[in-house]
Design a protein around this motif. Structure first.
Motif, PDB file in Angstrom:
ATOM      1  N   SER B  19       0.828  -1.345  -0.057  1.00 52.35           N
ATOM      2  CA  SER B  19       0.043   0.075   0.014  1.00 52.35           C
ATOM      3  C   SER B  19       0.732   1.243  -0.011  1.00 52.35           C
ATOM      4  CB  SER B  19      -0.816   0.059   1.234  1.00 52.35           C
ATOM      5  OG  SER B  19      -1.717  -0.860   1.321  1.00 52.35           O
ATOM      6  N   ILE B  20       0.553   2.302  -0.700  1.00 53.47           N
ATOM      7  CA  ILE B  20       1.391   3.277  -0.873  1.00 53.47           C
ATOM      8  C   ILE B  20       0.284   4.640  -0.805  1.00 53.47           C
ATOM      9  CG2 ILE B  20       2.937   4.898  -2.264  1.00 53.47           C
ATOM     10  CD1 ILE B  20       3.862   2.326  -3.633  1.00 53.47           C
ATOM     11  N   LEU B  21       0.593   5.311   0.341  1.00 53.05           N
ATOM     12  CA  LEU B  21      -0.454   6.672   0.599  1.00 53.05           C
ATOM     13  C   LEU B  21       0.666   7.602   0.372  1.00 53.05           C
ATOM     14  CD1 LEU B  21      -1.171   3.962   2.824  1.00 53.05           C
ATOM     15  CD2 LEU B  21      -3.069   5.855   3.065  1.00 53.05           C
ATOM     16  N   ASN B  22      -0.099   8.814  -0.331  1.00 58.74           N
ATOM     17  CA  ASN B  22       0.824   9.962  -0.678  1.00 58.74           C
ATOM     18  C   ASN B  22       0.256  11.341   0.188  1.00 58.74           C
ATOM     19  OD1 ASN B  22       2.565   8.772  -2.691  1.00 58.74           O
ATOM     20  ND2 ASN B  22       0.829   8.483  -3.568  1.00 58.74           N
ATOM     21  N   CYS B  23       1.400  12.165   0.192  1.00 59.31           N
ATOM     22  CA  CYS B  23       0.939  13.342   0.841  1.00 59.31           C
ATOM     23  C   CYS B  23       1.896  14.781   0.362  1.00 59.31           C
ATOM     24  CB  CYS B  23       1.278  13.222   2.184  1.00 59.31           C
ATOM     25  SG  CYS B  23       0.925  14.608   3.242  1.00 59.31           S
TER      26      CYS B  23
END
Lengths: 116, 114
Positions: B19-23
């Motif tokens: 899972s890759i969450l971006n900000c």
């Protein structure tokens, strides 16, 4: 340790009513915070305190007041409730960590407030 | 003026995959970046943080990467597990009078499918 506790869990207010959201922590933390979270949005800082007797405004303080008479308690007061204050309110606390590490804020479970 | 943005409201990942969450952020003065995890009807809980002078921090299955030139950070979860299903908030920190002032993104709802 109970951590950070908040009461009540839920509340419905009529426009113009007032209420106090309670927050208490038993971790002897100096720093305490109040946030609100609107649907689909991140948390926004309302007020914070760096110790008993010392409070300051955050990003969205209008319509709210706070006091900090003890290390443990940090109540949030709504004087004239408005529909725009419908939100979930979170209280948090932290302590100053040693250099090289960031503080960790510990959050309470929240109070869901509806103003009709 | 939103200083911290999470542009993906939701993400769905198969169990066991990454899972890759971006900000993204706009203010170069932030000193730390943090990720918080939130389950329904609970307060956020701290997950992992990274100093603005680092580019990577790892803690078990969780790794945060910081790209200062792009003003972008990401959270990698490997392997993803069903218990990881939650809303993830990115937050950026500044210290005022010793207090940690956090600016939060809007959150990304992560769903891990079996």
């Amino acid at each position: 340790n109970a951590g950070v506790t908040q009461t009540p869990k839920f509340r419905i207010l009529k426009i113009g009513q007032s209420m106090t959201l309670q927050c208490a922590q038993d971790m002897n933390h100096n720093y305490m915070y109040w946030y609100r979270q609107d649907p689909g949005m991140g948390l926004k800082l309302i007020y914070y305190s760096v110790g008993a007797g010392i409070t300051d405004k955050g990003e969205v303080p209008n319509g709210y007041n706070v006091s900090r008479s003890t290390t443990e308690d940090f109540p949030l007061r709504l004087e004239l409730a408005a529909p725009s204050q419908t939100s979930v309110y979170f209280c948090a606390s932290s302590y100053r960590r040693t250099s090289g590490l960031t503080d960790t804020q510990y959050f309470g479970p929240g109070t869901r407030l509806t103003v009709l | 003026d939103q200083q911290v943005k999470q542009n993906s409201p939701s993400l769905s990942v198969q169990e066991g995959r990454i899972s890759i969450l971006n900000c993204d952020y706009t203010n170069s003065m932030f000193d730390y970046f943090l990720w918080y995890k939130k389950y329904p009807a609970e307060g956020p809980t701290f997950l992992i943080s990274i100093s603005s002078i680092k580019d990577k921090n790892e803690d078990g299955r969780f790794t945060v990467f910081l790209n200062k030139s792009a003003k972008h950070l990401s959270l990698h979860i490997v392997p993803s597990q069903p218990g990881d299903s939650a809303v993830y908030f990115c937050a950026a920190s500044t210290i005022i009078q010793g207090a940690q002032k956090l600016v939060f993104g809007q959150g990304t709802r992560l769903t891990i499918n079996p």
